[in-house]
Design an enzyme around this catalytic site. Sequence first.
Site, mmCIF file in Angstrom:
data_model
loop_
_atom_site.group_PDB
_atom_site.id
_atom_site.type_symbol
_atom_site.label_atom_id
_atom_site.label_comp_id
_atom_site.label_asym_id
_atom_site.label_seq_id
_atom_site.Cartn_x
_atom_site.Cartn_y
_atom_site.Cartn_z
ATOM 1 C CG HIS A 51 -0.863 1.529 -3.231
ATOM 2 N ND1 HIS A 51 -2.168 1.372 -2.843
ATOM 3 C CD2 HIS A 51 -0.471 0.326 -3.722
ATOM 4 C CE1 HIS A 51 -2.541 0.105 -3.085
ATOM 5 N NE2 HIS A 51 -1.523 -0.538 -3.611
ATOM 6 C CG ASP A 66 -2.247 0.729 0.973
ATOM 7 O OD1 ASP A 66 -2.164 1.866 0.480
ATOM 8 O OD2 ASP A 66 -3.341 0.217 1.274
#
Length: 401
Positions: free
Chosen positions: A246, A223
Amino acid sequence: MLSVIMMILSMGTPGLSTTSSFNVMQYGAVGDGKTNDSPAFLKAWKDVCQTSKSEISSLIIPAKTFLLRPVIFKGPCKSKYIYIQLSGKLVAPKTKEEYKGSQINTWLGFSYVNGLVITGRGRGTIDAQGSIWWDNPCLGNAPSGVKCRPPTGLTLYRCNKFKVIGITEVNPARSHITLTSCKSGIITNLRLIAPGTSPNTDGIDISGSTNIQVHDSYIATGDDCIAISAGSSIINITGITCGPGHGISIGSLGTRGEIDNVEDVHVENCTLTETLTGVRIKTWQGGVGYARRIWFENIRLVRANNPIIIDQFYCPNRVDCLNKTEAVRVSDVTYRGIVGTSLTETAINLSCDQNVGCYNIVLDRVYIQSAIPGTKNTLAFCHNAHGTASHTKPSVKCLLK
Ligand SMILES: *[C@@H]1O[C@H](CO)[C@@H](O)[C@H](O)[C@H]1NC(C)=O
Ligand SMILES: *[C@@H]1O[C@H](CO)[C@@H](O)[C@H](O)[C@H]1NC(C)=O
Ligand SMILES: *[C@@H]1O[C@H](CO)[C@@H](O)[C@H](O)[C@H]1NC(C)=O
Ligand SMILES: *[C@@H]1O[C@H](CO)[C@@H](O)[C@H](O)[C@H]1NC(C)=O
């Protein structure tokens, strides 16, 4: 009190501080990786935290493997500085059973500890064994529709003047490191590693915190490498190598109509490799507050997806994503010296709210090529974004005055 093992008193040098050290082995820790050593650590912690004999009080964790069940080390403590010297490895339980009956928000927590220094000297490792949570984030059989949040790896809550240096953390159930309501901290020389497919394993989550520096660290995760959210200000991020992950994000802000503010963030000298987004600001529809005075400078992109993005329509689960009349205000955002390659055709996407818009967005020396050989140029897209662009490729002609 005889369990105080070493009392090193610096002799005769004015200004040198005194240290009291407490080794977990003296409190019954076993260090075989199988025995629950949390009770021994807590016993040692009590002495570390309560001694008032010296300026520095140290918890010594030697080069062995310690199994810890969820544990919170609580302050305030009496010494000015609390050192956690991690030479060995801390491992989390392999079963969810072992989390029952304890504080479930985090596996390892420090709260209200001022002057906390956690050092691993490049050797200390934290293995959060999070994979048991990734497929099913609930502790037991939760009724359907309930969203479960597994524990974060390491949480600092209301810790002021802290440092976290030279540790490796792998495979947390949720975020690797969470800072909540902390002031004045430095995080450096960390390695945070989880598979690119592991859900919600943010590298570092910063919320409600101010005056925080994160530098020279390697983050590969599933993430956000770093997420800076509500109530954070004066945050400097430099020398981060991120990917997979991310990217580096401000937000998400304004969830469920919340009032969220973030300001004075510098992200500088970072490399993002094959990340899902690059440098991102994400806000929900209907939120209130602001994200302002944000600088992204000297960022290198290697085959990143969505390298530069402002998304004021953030809604990852795609339920109830209706447009609202309010949005978190985004302004004074500078992108300078952002260079590299994009896997998506749209390299720059500034999607701002219909009513609120984004103001003073500055792009300067942004050169992003397509990472895919033989493809045409990358593109920029704007919606209600106001600002200026100079020396950019793709050219950004869509900004409003
Ligand atoms: C944060 O970065 C800015 C800009 O580079 C700099 O002026 C400031 O001194 C830095 N603050 C800290 C605490 O490092
Ligand atoms: C970023 O890198 C440049 C060039 O190496 C250096 O001059 C600058 O001090 C770095 N900035 C920070 C905040 O470390
Ligand atoms: C830009 O981002 C918005 C918000 O996520 C998305 O809806 C839109 O499709 C993107 N536009 C392009 C051209 O990629
Ligand atoms: C929200 O507004 C954006 C920009 O005007 C538009 O592209 C999008 O379709 C709207 N979404 C909904 C669900 O109305």
